[in-house]
Write a protein that holds these residues in place. Structure first.
Motif, PDB file in Angstrom:
ATOM      1  N   TYR A  28      31.041 -64.641  86.937  1.00 46.28           N
ATOM      2  CA  TYR A  28      32.337 -63.976  86.459  1.00 46.28           C
ATOM      3  C   TYR A  28      33.393 -64.734  87.728  1.00 46.28           C
ATOM      4  O   TYR A  28      34.440 -65.258  87.012  1.00 46.28           O
ATOM      5  N   CYS A  36      39.872 -63.634  91.069  1.00 46.13           N
ATOM      6  CA  CYS A  36      40.136 -62.554  90.319  1.00 46.13           C
ATOM      7  C   CYS A  36      40.004 -61.346  91.362  1.00 46.13           C
ATOM      8  O   CYS A  36      39.619 -61.557  92.420  1.00 46.13           O
ATOM      9  N   ALA A  39      39.113 -55.198  90.760  1.00 49.78           N
ATOM     10  CA  ALA A  39      39.337 -54.211  89.379  1.00 49.78           C
ATOM     11  C   ALA A  39      38.935 -55.138  88.294  1.00 49.78           C
ATOM     12  O   ALA A  39      38.542 -54.330  87.376  1.00 49.78           O
ATOM     13  N   GLU A  40      39.374 -56.153  88.107  1.00 49.51           N
ATOM     14  CA  GLU A  40      39.204 -56.934  86.986  1.00 49.51           C
ATOM     15  C   GLU A  40      37.725 -57.237  86.677  1.00 49.51           C
ATOM     16  O   GLU A  40      37.407 -57.075  85.489  1.00 49.51           O
ATOM     17  N   GLN A  42      35.212 -55.312  87.772  1.00 44.91           N
ATOM     18  CA  GLN A  42      34.714 -54.186  87.693  1.00 44.91           C
ATOM     19  C   GLN A  42      34.768 -53.572  86.318  1.00 44.91           C
ATOM     20  O   GLN A  42      33.871 -53.281  85.671  1.00 44.91           O
ATOM     21  N   GLU A  43      35.962 -53.796  85.864  1.00 41.33           N
ATOM     22  CA  GLU A  43      36.201 -53.492  84.360  1.00 41.33           C
ATOM     23  C   GLU A  43      35.541 -54.460  83.296  1.00 41.33           C
ATOM     24  O   GLU A  43      34.768 -53.777  82.428  1.00 41.33           O
ATOM     25  N   GLU A  44      35.547 -55.707  83.427  1.00 40.45           N
ATOM     26  CA  GLU A  44      34.881 -56.808  82.584  1.00 40.45           C
ATOM     27  C   GLU A  44      33.195 -56.509  82.465  1.00 40.45           C
ATOM     28  O   GLU A  44      32.579 -56.556  81.355  1.00 40.45           O
ATOM     29  N   GLY A  46      31.770 -53.852  83.906  1.00 37.37           N
ATOM     30  CA  GLY A  46      31.295 -52.438  83.724  1.00 37.37           C
ATOM     31  C   GLY A  46      30.400 -51.965  84.875  1.00 37.37           C
ATOM     32  O   GLY A  46      29.518 -51.019  84.481  1.00 37.37           O
ATOM     33  N   THR A  48      30.326 -50.022  88.406  1.00 33.48           N
ATOM     34  CA  THR A  48      30.828 -48.941  89.200  1.00 33.48           C
ATOM     35  C   THR A  48      31.639 -49.639  90.475  1.00 33.48           C
ATOM     36  O   THR A  48      31.315 -50.763  90.820  1.00 33.48           O
TER      37      THR A  48
END
Length: 107
Positions: A28, A36, A39-40, A42-44, A46, A48
């Motif tokens: 990533y 990056c 937060a980016e 973590q969201e992309e 999935g 924790t």
């Protein structure tokens, strides 16, 4: 499929027990030219917050259970617009590895 297997084996040379989440985190960051935020990622992916932190720390020069196992493939720095976040970027060693993996996949 053999190319993907080759990429996985190249990464496992760095640490034979490298989990898929650590590989996903490295890939990533490698796809983000300017880095990056945590937060980016973590969201992309999935993940924790705890999992993201643990996996990215392994990719830096540290490892939670054994300092000798840190990979030094990414840096993790405070993200100035939001100091609760970190910006993740490849180290020179990480860039070399990403280029090598890209060559393995793309010929």
């Amino acid at each position: 499929m053999f190319r993907i297997l080759g990429v996985i084996e190249t990464l496992r040379v760095l640490d034979i027990e490298m989990p898929a989440q650590v590989i996903a985190c490295f890939l990533y960051v490698a796809t983000r030219e300017d880095g990056c935020t945590t937060a980016e990622m973590q969201e992309e992916l999935g993940l924790t917050a705890a999992s993201m932190s643990r996996n990215t720390t392994w990719l830096t020069g540290k490892h939670r259970s054994n300092p000798e196992r840190g990979l030094n493939l990414i840096t993790k720095e405070v993200y100035e617009p939001n100091k609760r976040l970190r910006i993740l970027r490849l180290t020179p060693e990480g860039r070399k590895l990403a280029q090598r993996l890209s060559t393995q996949l793309n010929g």
